[in-house]
Motif scaffolding. Structure first.
Motif, mmCIF file in Angstrom:
data_model
loop_
_atom_site.group_PDB
_atom_site.id
_atom_site.type_symbol
_atom_site.label_atom_id
_atom_site.label_comp_id
_atom_site.label_asym_id
_atom_site.label_seq_id
_atom_site.Cartn_x
_atom_site.Cartn_y
_atom_site.Cartn_z
ATOM 1 N N GLY A 52 0.825 -1.200 0.000
ATOM 2 C CA GLY A 52 0.000 0.000 0.000
ATOM 3 C C GLY A 52 0.855 1.244 0.000
ATOM 4 O O GLY A 52 2.078 1.177 0.152
ATOM 5 N N PRO A 53 0.206 2.398 -0.132
ATOM 6 C CA PRO A 53 0.940 3.652 -0.231
ATOM 7 C C PRO A 53 1.589 4.094 1.079
ATOM 8 O O PRO A 53 2.528 4.879 1.075
ATOM 9 C CB PRO A 53 -0.112 4.657 -0.692
ATOM 10 N N ASP A 54 1.064 3.595 2.212
ATOM 11 C CA ASP A 54 1.628 3.940 3.512
ATOM 12 C C ASP A 54 1.197 2.869 4.511
ATOM 13 O O ASP A 54 0.347 2.032 4.200
ATOM 14 C CB ASP A 54 1.188 5.344 3.952
ATOM 15 N N PRO A 55 1.763 2.875 5.717
ATOM 16 C CA PRO A 55 1.454 1.810 6.687
ATOM 17 C C PRO A 55 -0.032 1.691 7.045
ATOM 18 O O PRO A 55 -0.503 0.607 7.359
ATOM 19 C CB PRO A 55 2.278 2.187 7.918
ATOM 20 N N GLU A 56 -0.787 2.779 6.990
ATOM 21 C CA GLU A 56 -2.211 2.734 7.333
ATOM 22 C C GLU A 56 -3.078 2.242 6.190
ATOM 23 O O GLU A 56 -4.249 1.935 6.389
ATOM 24 C CB GLU A 56 -2.709 4.124 7.774
ATOM 25 N N HIS A 57 -2.554 2.218 4.983
ATOM 26 C CA HIS A 57 -3.327 1.817 3.802
ATOM 27 C C HIS A 57 -2.625 0.678 3.080
ATOM 28 O O HIS A 57 -1.989 0.879 2.050
ATOM 29 C CB HIS A 57 -3.525 3.012 2.865
ATOM 30 N N GLN A 58 -2.726 -0.501 3.656
ATOM 31 C CA GLN A 58 -2.153 -1.706 3.061
ATOM 32 C C GLN A 58 -3.297 -2.556 2.513
ATOM 33 O O GLN A 58 -4.349 -2.665 3.140
ATOM 34 C CB GLN A 58 -1.367 -2.501 4.105
ATOM 35 N N TYR A 59 -3.082 -3.146 1.356
ATOM 36 C CA TYR A 59 -4.115 -3.931 0.699
ATOM 37 C C TYR A 59 -3.575 -5.321 0.378
ATOM 38 O O TYR A 59 -2.427 -5.463 -0.037
ATOM 39 C CB TYR A 59 -4.568 -3.258 -0.603
ATOM 40 N N LEU A 60 -4.445 -6.323 0.556
ATOM 41 C CA LEU A 60 -4.091 -7.675 0.152
ATOM 42 C C LEU A 60 -4.214 -7.758 -1.363
ATOM 43 O O LEU A 60 -5.304 -7.598 -1.914
ATOM 44 C CB LEU A 60 -5.013 -8.705 0.814
ATOM 45 N N HIS A 61 -3.093 -7.965 -2.039
ATOM 46 C CA HIS A 61 -3.061 -8.121 -3.491
ATOM 47 C C HIS A 61 -3.153 -9.608 -3.811
ATOM 48 O O HIS A 61 -2.465 -10.408 -3.187
ATOM 49 C CB HIS A 61 -1.752 -7.568 -4.068
ATOM 50 N N ILE A 62 -3.984 -9.937 -4.763
ATOM 51 C CA ILE A 62 -4.167 -11.326 -5.171
ATOM 52 C C ILE A 62 -3.904 -11.413 -6.672
ATOM 53 O O ILE A 62 -4.610 -10.791 -7.463
ATOM 54 C CB ILE A 62 -5.588 -11.818 -4.853
ATOM 55 N N CYS A 63 -2.880 -12.156 -7.027
ATOM 56 C CA CYS A 63 -2.480 -12.297 -8.424
ATOM 57 C C CYS A 63 -2.489 -13.775 -8.788
ATOM 58 O O CYS A 63 -1.867 -14.580 -8.102
ATOM 59 C CB CYS A 63 -1.076 -11.747 -8.637
ATOM 60 N N LYS A 64 -3.189 -14.104 -9.861
ATOM 61 C CA LYS A 64 -3.263 -15.493 -10.307
ATOM 62 C C LYS A 64 -2.804 -15.575 -11.755
ATOM 63 O O LYS A 64 -3.293 -14.830 -12.613
ATOM 64 C CB LYS A 64 -4.694 -16.013 -10.189
ATOM 65 N N VAL A 65 -1.849 -16.465 -12.029
ATOM 66 C CA VAL A 65 -1.309 -16.610 -13.381
ATOM 67 C C VAL A 65 -2.381 -17.222 -14.280
ATOM 68 O O VAL A 65 -2.941 -18.285 -13.972
ATOM 69 C CB VAL A 65 -0.027 -17.474 -13.376
ATOM 70 N N LEU A 66 -2.644 -16.534 -15.400
ATOM 71 C CA LEU A 66 -3.679 -16.962 -16.332
ATOM 72 C C LEU A 66 -3.123 -17.555 -17.622
ATOM 73 O O LEU A 66 -3.750 -18.419 -18.231
ATOM 74 C CB LEU A 66 -4.587 -15.775 -16.687
#
Length: 143
Positions: free
Chosen positions: A54-68
């Motif tokens: 995420g852009p900073d410690p308070e705004h972290q996002y779980l990214h999910i990437c799946k190979v297609l």
């Protein structure tokens, strides 16, 4: 640079052979050198990677990437989504060229809209992030 028809396209000619660019996109030890947020990766259809960013410690996002899709030395496609949020996109690296240079066409296509009320998912942030990613890849393989 802007999204047109939900697609961001970044085209570059990279002073490195296709095989090296492909390795930098698919070999985890090399990926970690130019894109350290990837914790796992296998260039195998169905492989899924999850990581926090995420852009900073308070705004972290779980990214999910799946190979297609994987076409060695030519194309890598994976999905890109965020845990707990609607929306999805596809990331495509198209490679062509030879022993001295690689033509890269990077595409980020939004296939289902991300929440418009979440500033981190604004197109301008995607443009900045993906441009940074392509630049980092280019700098790494052009050394």
């Amino acid at each position: 640079m802007e999204y047109q028809n939900n697609k961001l396209i970044i085209a570059r000619t990279i002073d490195a052979p296709v095989e090296l660019v492909w390795q930098a996109l698919t070999d985890l030890e090399l990926i970690k050198k130019w894109s350290p947020f990837f914790t796992e990766f296998k260039a195998e259809v169905g492989f899924e990677n999850r990581f926090m960013l995420g852009p900073d410690p308070e705004h972290q996002y779980l990214h999910i990437c799946k190979v297609l899709e994987v076409a060695e030395d030519r194309k890598l496609i994976y999905s890109w989504a965020y845990g707990g949020y609607s929306g999805e996109s596809r990331v495509t690296f198209d490679l062509s060229g030879g022993a001295n240079s690689t033509d890269l066409v990077f595409t980020h296509e939004i296939t289902a809209p991300f929440p418009s009320d979440e500033p981190s998912f604004a197109e301008s942030n995607f443009i900045q992030g993906w441009t940074h990613t392509v630049n980092a890849l280019q700098q790494f393989v052009s050394k």
